[in-house]
Design a protein around this motif. Sequence first.
Motif, PDB file in Angstrom:
ATOM      1  N   HIS A  70      53.976  23.110  38.222  1.00 31.41           N
ATOM      2  CA  HIS A  70      53.679  24.395  37.535  1.00 31.41           C
ATOM      3  C   HIS A  70      52.536  25.158  38.645  1.00 31.41           C
ATOM      4  O   HIS A  70      51.890  25.022  38.420  1.00 31.41           O
ATOM      5  N   SER A  71      52.464  26.870  38.950  1.00 27.98           N
ATOM      6  CA  SER A  71      52.197  27.477  39.774  1.00 27.98           C
ATOM      7  C   SER A  71      51.848  28.447  38.981  1.00 27.98           C
ATOM      8  O   SER A  71      52.554  29.358  38.165  1.00 27.98           O
ATOM      9  N   SER A  72      50.497  28.814  38.942  1.00 27.17           N
ATOM     10  CA  SER A  72      49.622  29.794  38.505  1.00 27.17           C
ATOM     11  C   SER A  72      49.533  31.124  39.486  1.00 27.17           C
ATOM     12  O   SER A  72      49.499  31.060  39.893  1.00 27.17           O
ATOM     13  N   ARG A  73      50.466  32.216  38.712  1.00 28.79           N
ATOM     14  CA  ARG A  73      50.166  33.784  39.570  1.00 28.79           C
ATOM     15  C   ARG A  73      49.330  34.183  39.638  1.00 28.79           C
ATOM     16  O   ARG A  73      48.502  35.315  39.893  1.00 28.79           O
ATOM     17  N   GLY A  74      47.878  34.302  38.139  1.00 30.33           N
ATOM     18  CA  GLY A  74      47.206  35.552  38.039  1.00 30.33           C
ATOM     19  C   GLY A  74      46.024  35.169  39.325  1.00 30.33           C
ATOM     20  O   GLY A  74      46.685  33.937  39.754  1.00 30.33           O
ATOM     21  N   PHE A  75      44.650  35.873  38.876  1.00 37.52           N
ATOM     22  CA  PHE A  75      43.554  35.522  39.368  1.00 37.52           C
ATOM     23  C   PHE A  75      42.620  34.387  38.825  1.00 37.52           C
ATOM     24  O   PHE A  75      42.898  34.633  37.571  1.00 37.52           O
ATOM     25  N   SER A  76      41.864  33.823  39.707  1.00 37.10           N
ATOM     26  CA  SER A  76      40.899  33.064  38.757  1.00 37.10           C
ATOM     27  C   SER A  76      39.880  33.621  38.882  1.00 37.10           C
ATOM     28  O   SER A  76      39.980  34.762  39.285  1.00 37.10           O
ATOM     29  N   LEU A  77      39.217  33.519  38.139  1.00 36.26           N
ATOM     30  CA  LEU A  77      38.052  34.237  37.785  1.00 36.26           C
ATOM     31  C   LEU A  77      36.918  34.085  39.138  1.00 36.26           C
ATOM     32  O   LEU A  77      36.456  34.842  39.658  1.00 36.26           O
ATOM     33  N   ILE A  78      37.265  33.266  40.202  1.00 36.33           N
ATOM     34  CA  ILE A  78      36.681  33.359  41.580  1.00 36.33           C
ATOM     35  C   ILE A  78      36.787  34.913  42.196  1.00 36.33           C
ATOM     36  O   ILE A  78      36.721  35.875  42.638  1.00 36.33           O
ATOM     37  N   ASP A  79      38.065  35.234  41.994  1.00 35.91           N
ATOM     38  CA  ASP A  79      38.922  35.834  42.328  1.00 35.91           C
ATOM     39  C   ASP A  79      38.338  37.282  42.103  1.00 35.91           C
ATOM     40  O   ASP A  79      37.932  38.115  43.138  1.00 35.91           O
ATOM     41  N   VAL A  80      38.270  37.152  41.000  1.00 38.41           N
ATOM     42  CA  VAL A  80      37.802  38.401  40.628  1.00 38.41           C
ATOM     43  C   VAL A  80      36.005  39.114  40.611  1.00 38.41           C
ATOM     44  O   VAL A  80      36.070  39.622  41.162  1.00 38.41           O
ATOM     45  N   LEU A  81      35.576  38.311  41.123  1.00 40.24           N
ATOM     46  CA  LEU A  81      33.755  37.789  40.950  1.00 40.24           C
ATOM     47  C   LEU A  81      34.080  38.388  42.282  1.00 40.24           C
ATOM     48  O   LEU A  81      33.025  39.247  42.796  1.00 40.24           O
ATOM     49  N   VAL A  82      34.276  37.986  43.343  1.00 43.19           N
ATOM     50  CA  VAL A  82      34.365  38.281  44.527  1.00 43.19           C
ATOM     51  C   VAL A  82      34.669  39.498  45.261  1.00 43.19           C
ATOM     52  O   VAL A  82      34.284  40.311  45.572  1.00 43.19           O
ATOM     53  N   THR A  83      36.105  39.875  44.485  1.00 41.41           N
ATOM     54  CA  THR A  83      36.423  41.176  44.527  1.00 41.41           C
ATOM     55  C   THR A  83      34.971  41.821  43.658  1.00 41.41           C
ATOM     56  O   THR A  83      35.073  43.359  44.662  1.00 41.41           O
ATOM     57  N   LEU A  84      34.895  41.864  42.655  1.00 42.94           N
ATOM     58  CA  LEU A  84      33.661  42.792  42.275  1.00 42.94           C
ATOM     59  C   LEU A  84      32.068  42.727  43.028  1.00 42.94           C
ATOM     60  O   LEU A  84      32.380  44.019  43.333  1.00 42.94           O
ATOM     61  N   ALA A  85      32.007  41.668  43.221  1.00 41.89           N
ATOM     62  CA  ALA A  85      30.935  41.851  44.318  1.00 41.89           C
ATOM     63  C   ALA A  85      30.708  42.325  45.739  1.00 41.89           C
ATOM     64  O   ALA A  85      30.693  43.451  46.485  1.00 41.89           O
ATOM     65  N   VAL A  86      32.243  42.342  46.403  1.00 44.28           N
ATOM     66  CA  VAL A  86      32.579  43.028  47.728  1.00 44.28           C
ATOM     67  C   VAL A  86      32.615  45.270  47.692  1.00 44.28           C
ATOM     68  O   VAL A  86      32.376  45.596  48.122  1.00 44.28           O
ATOM     69  N   VAL A  87      33.400  44.823  45.994  1.00 40.17           N
ATOM     70  CA  VAL A  87      32.977  47.301  45.832  1.00 40.17           C
ATOM     71  C   VAL A  87      32.090  47.274  45.559  1.00 40.17           C
ATOM     72  O   VAL A  87      31.923  48.089  46.311  1.00 40.17           O
ATOM     73  N   ALA A  88      31.174  46.368  44.950  1.00 42.55           N
ATOM     74  CA  ALA A  88      30.162  47.070  44.781  1.00 42.55           C
ATOM     75  C   ALA A  88      29.108  46.948  45.879  1.00 42.55           C
ATOM     76  O   ALA A  88      28.028  47.552  45.919  1.00 42.55           O
ATOM     77  N   LEU A  89      29.186  46.140  46.693  1.00 43.95           N
ATOM     78  CA  LEU A  89      28.896  46.209  48.557  1.00 43.95           C
ATOM     79  C   LEU A  89      29.227  47.577  48.814  1.00 43.95           C
ATOM     80  O   LEU A  89      27.680  48.676  49.250  1.00 43.95           O
ATOM     81  N   LEU A  90      29.867  47.588  48.901  1.00 43.78           N
ATOM     82  CA  LEU A  90      30.436  48.747  49.952  1.00 43.78           C
ATOM     83  C   LEU A  90      30.230  50.525  48.925  1.00 43.78           C
ATOM     84  O   LEU A  90      29.967  51.792  50.162  1.00 43.78           O
ATOM     85  N   ILE A  91      30.194  50.213  47.720  1.00 40.52           N
ATOM     86  CA  ILE A  91      29.085  51.343  47.261  1.00 40.52           C
ATOM     87  C   ILE A  91      28.285  50.956  47.578  1.00 40.52           C
ATOM     88  O   ILE A  91      27.683  52.736  47.725  1.00 40.52           O
TER      89      ILE A  91
END
Length: 64
Positions: free
Chosen positions: A3-24
């Motif tokens: 069974h493979s999950s196709r959603g984003f993990s919490l780590i993926d979301v947090l890393v993405t938010l951190a990158v966006v915050a850094l760029l801003i």
Amino acid sequence: MRHSSRGFSLIDVLVTLAVVALLIGVLVPGMHQAKETARRIVCSSNERQIGLAIAMYADDSRQH
């Protein structure tokens, strides 16, 4: 059965938010400087237009 999950993990979301915050954080000071430069250019243009209007009025007044 696998069974493979196709959603984003919490780590993926947090890393993405951190990158966006850094760029801003990097872009905001640059945007402030660009906005200030644009304001100065508009002010300088307005002063030039006022000077030209006064010169044209003075020239027109002398001819009458």
